[in-house]
Design a protein around this motif. Structure first.
Motif, PDB file in Angstrom:
ATOM      1  N   GLU A  32       3.549  -9.410  14.776  1.00  0.00           N
ATOM      2  CA  GLU A  32       3.797  -8.163  14.048  1.00  0.00           C
ATOM      3  C   GLU A  32       5.297  -7.956  13.946  1.00  0.00           C
ATOM      4  O   GLU A  32       6.058  -8.368  14.826  1.00  0.00           O
ATOM      5  N   THR A  66       3.123   1.069  11.436  1.00  0.00           N
ATOM      6  CA  THR A  66       1.829   0.410  11.210  1.00  0.00           C
ATOM      7  C   THR A  66       1.219   0.774   9.866  1.00  0.00           C
ATOM      8  O   THR A  66       0.469  -0.016   9.293  1.00  0.00           O
ATOM      9  N   GLU A  67       1.544   1.962   9.350  1.00  0.00           N
ATOM     10  CA  GLU A  67       0.975   2.373   8.055  1.00  0.00           C
ATOM     11  C   GLU A  67       1.700   1.735   6.865  1.00  0.00           C
ATOM     12  O   GLU A  67       1.229   1.825   5.728  1.00  0.00           O
ATOM     13  N   SER A 113       3.102  -4.160   7.064  1.00  0.00           N
ATOM     14  CA  SER A 113       2.837  -4.430   8.477  1.00  0.00           C
ATOM     15  C   SER A 113       1.576  -5.274   8.612  1.00  0.00           C
ATOM     16  O   SER A 113       0.673  -5.209   7.774  1.00  0.00           O
ATOM     17  N   TYR A 114       1.527  -6.051   9.664  1.00  0.00           N
ATOM     18  CA  TYR A 114       0.350  -6.907   9.825  1.00  0.00           C
ATOM     19  C   TYR A 114      -0.873  -6.113  10.260  1.00  0.00           C
ATOM     20  O   TYR A 114      -2.002  -6.503   9.975  1.00  0.00           O
ATOM     21  N   ARG A 115      -0.668  -4.981  10.939  1.00  0.00           N
ATOM     22  CA  ARG A 115      -1.807  -4.107  11.238  1.00  0.00           C
ATOM     23  C   ARG A 115      -2.405  -3.581   9.937  1.00  0.00           C
ATOM     24  O   ARG A 115      -3.616  -3.650   9.727  1.00  0.00           O
ATOM     25  N   SER A 116      -1.576  -3.086   9.047  1.00  0.00           N
ATOM     26  CA  SER A 116      -2.057  -2.580   7.763  1.00  0.00           C
ATOM     27  C   SER A 116      -2.707  -3.693   6.946  1.00  0.00           C
ATOM     28  O   SER A 116      -3.769  -3.501   6.333  1.00  0.00           O
ATOM     29  N   ASN A 146      -6.131  -4.610   8.415  1.00  0.00           N
ATOM     30  CA  ASN A 146      -7.114  -3.568   8.096  1.00  0.00           C
ATOM     31  C   ASN A 146      -7.596  -3.718   6.659  1.00  0.00           C
ATOM     32  O   ASN A 146      -8.802  -3.660   6.382  1.00  0.00           O
ATOM     33  N   VAL A 156      -3.186  -5.998  17.711  1.00  0.00           N
ATOM     34  CA  VAL A 156      -1.994  -6.494  17.020  1.00  0.00           C
ATOM     35  C   VAL A 156      -0.806  -6.113  17.903  1.00  0.00           C
ATOM     36  O   VAL A 156      -0.774  -5.006  18.453  1.00  0.00           O
ATOM     37  N   ASP A 194       2.488  -4.557  19.397  1.00  0.00           N
ATOM     38  CA  ASP A 194       3.050  -3.240  19.117  1.00  0.00           C
ATOM     39  C   ASP A 194       4.523  -3.356  18.747  1.00  0.00           C
ATOM     40  O   ASP A 194       5.404  -3.305  19.607  1.00  0.00           O
ATOM     41  N   MET A 231       6.251  -1.243  17.203  1.00  0.00           N
ATOM     42  CA  MET A 231       6.915   0.052  17.233  1.00  0.00           C
ATOM     43  C   MET A 231       7.227   0.511  18.658  1.00  0.00           C
ATOM     44  O   MET A 231       7.739   1.609  18.852  1.00  0.00           O
TER      45      MET A 231
END
Length: 243
Positions: A68, A74-75, A79-82, A85, A101, A103, A105
């Motif tokens: 990440e 994350t939003e 981002s790889y989280r976004s 999802n 994922v 962190d 941040m």
């Protein structure tokens, strides 16, 4: 280490998706190591199709992403989280609490990296790690020069990686740092599958399959793992002497 050369990129992605589906069918509580990037998008589309067809449930599956970006909310769509999802998690029945994922941040990225390693261990380790390969031979964000014994950590991204990832950021502002699983973390997975498509990956694959580890090509570390499958399309296929 001879790669499986399939007809085209679509067939290669489908073969990877079938491997994921087969594992979860046989082990419903499997732990998956996941990757992002354009190469993986058709893989996840095929996994979603299998789920919608009733072939597989992810309700007991846990997942850990390779990496990440640091200091990217994350939003943010980059981002790889976004990304995960949007491309996978929102379309299957996986428990969001089981999708992990790094962190990026965190105020203390070193502590976040150590915590990620502990989470993987607490989950019982990764059953199947999915990998792509960068044009410079990186796996995850383990850039050339990464140590064989490296674990999850904060890294500086190389210029070539930043250029390759710029397409995912409309403003061109690609983050300069990331948290990534280390090479040793990746090699701890029980099974690994590498997907590579396109002529741009050919040189890196030739070096990765040369039969020895060199820090100049982090993917060459995979030569030391007992269960690695390389799946490529004809454009990415290595020269005969490399395979």
């Amino acid at each position: 280490m001879t790669p499986l050369i399939l007809t085209d990129a679509t067939e290669a992605a489908a073969a990877v998706a079938d491997r994921i589906v087969s594992l979860v069918q046989s082990k419903p509580d499997a732990v998956l190591g996941l990757a992002t990037g354009a190469t993986m998008e058709p893989v996840y589309a095929a996994v979603i199709a299998a789920h919608r067809a009733g072939r597989v449930s992810f309700s007991r599956v846990s997942s850990f992403n390779l990496d990440e970006y640091v200091a990217l909310p994350t939003e943010h769509p980059g981002s790889y989280r976004s990304t995960m999802n949007r491309l996978l998690f929102e379309h299957i029945d996986i428990d969001p609490a089981r999708t992990h994922v790094p962190d990026g941040m965190a105020n203390d990225t070193d502590a976040a990296a150590e915590a990620y390693e502990r989470q993987i261990l607490q989950a019982g380790g990764i059953d199947l790690q999915l990998l792509g390969i960068g044009r410079n031979g990186h796996i995850g964000f383990n850039e050339p020069g990464s140590r064989l014994d490296s674990r999850t950590r904060r890294v500086e991204l190389h210029a070539e990686t930043l250029t390759a990832n710029r397409a995912f950021f409309e403003d061109g502002g690609v983050p300069q740092q990331a948290i990534t699983m280390g090479i040793a973390t990746i090699l701890s997975a029980r099974s690994i599958i590498v997907l590579a498509t396109g002529a741009a990956k050919k040189a890196a694959i030739n070096q990765a399959l040369a039969g020895f580890f060199t820090p100049a090509c982090p993917a060459s570390a995979l030569v030391g793992h007992p269960d690695v499958t390389w799946i490529v399309d004809p454009a990415a296929a290595p020269d005969a002497e490399a395979a």
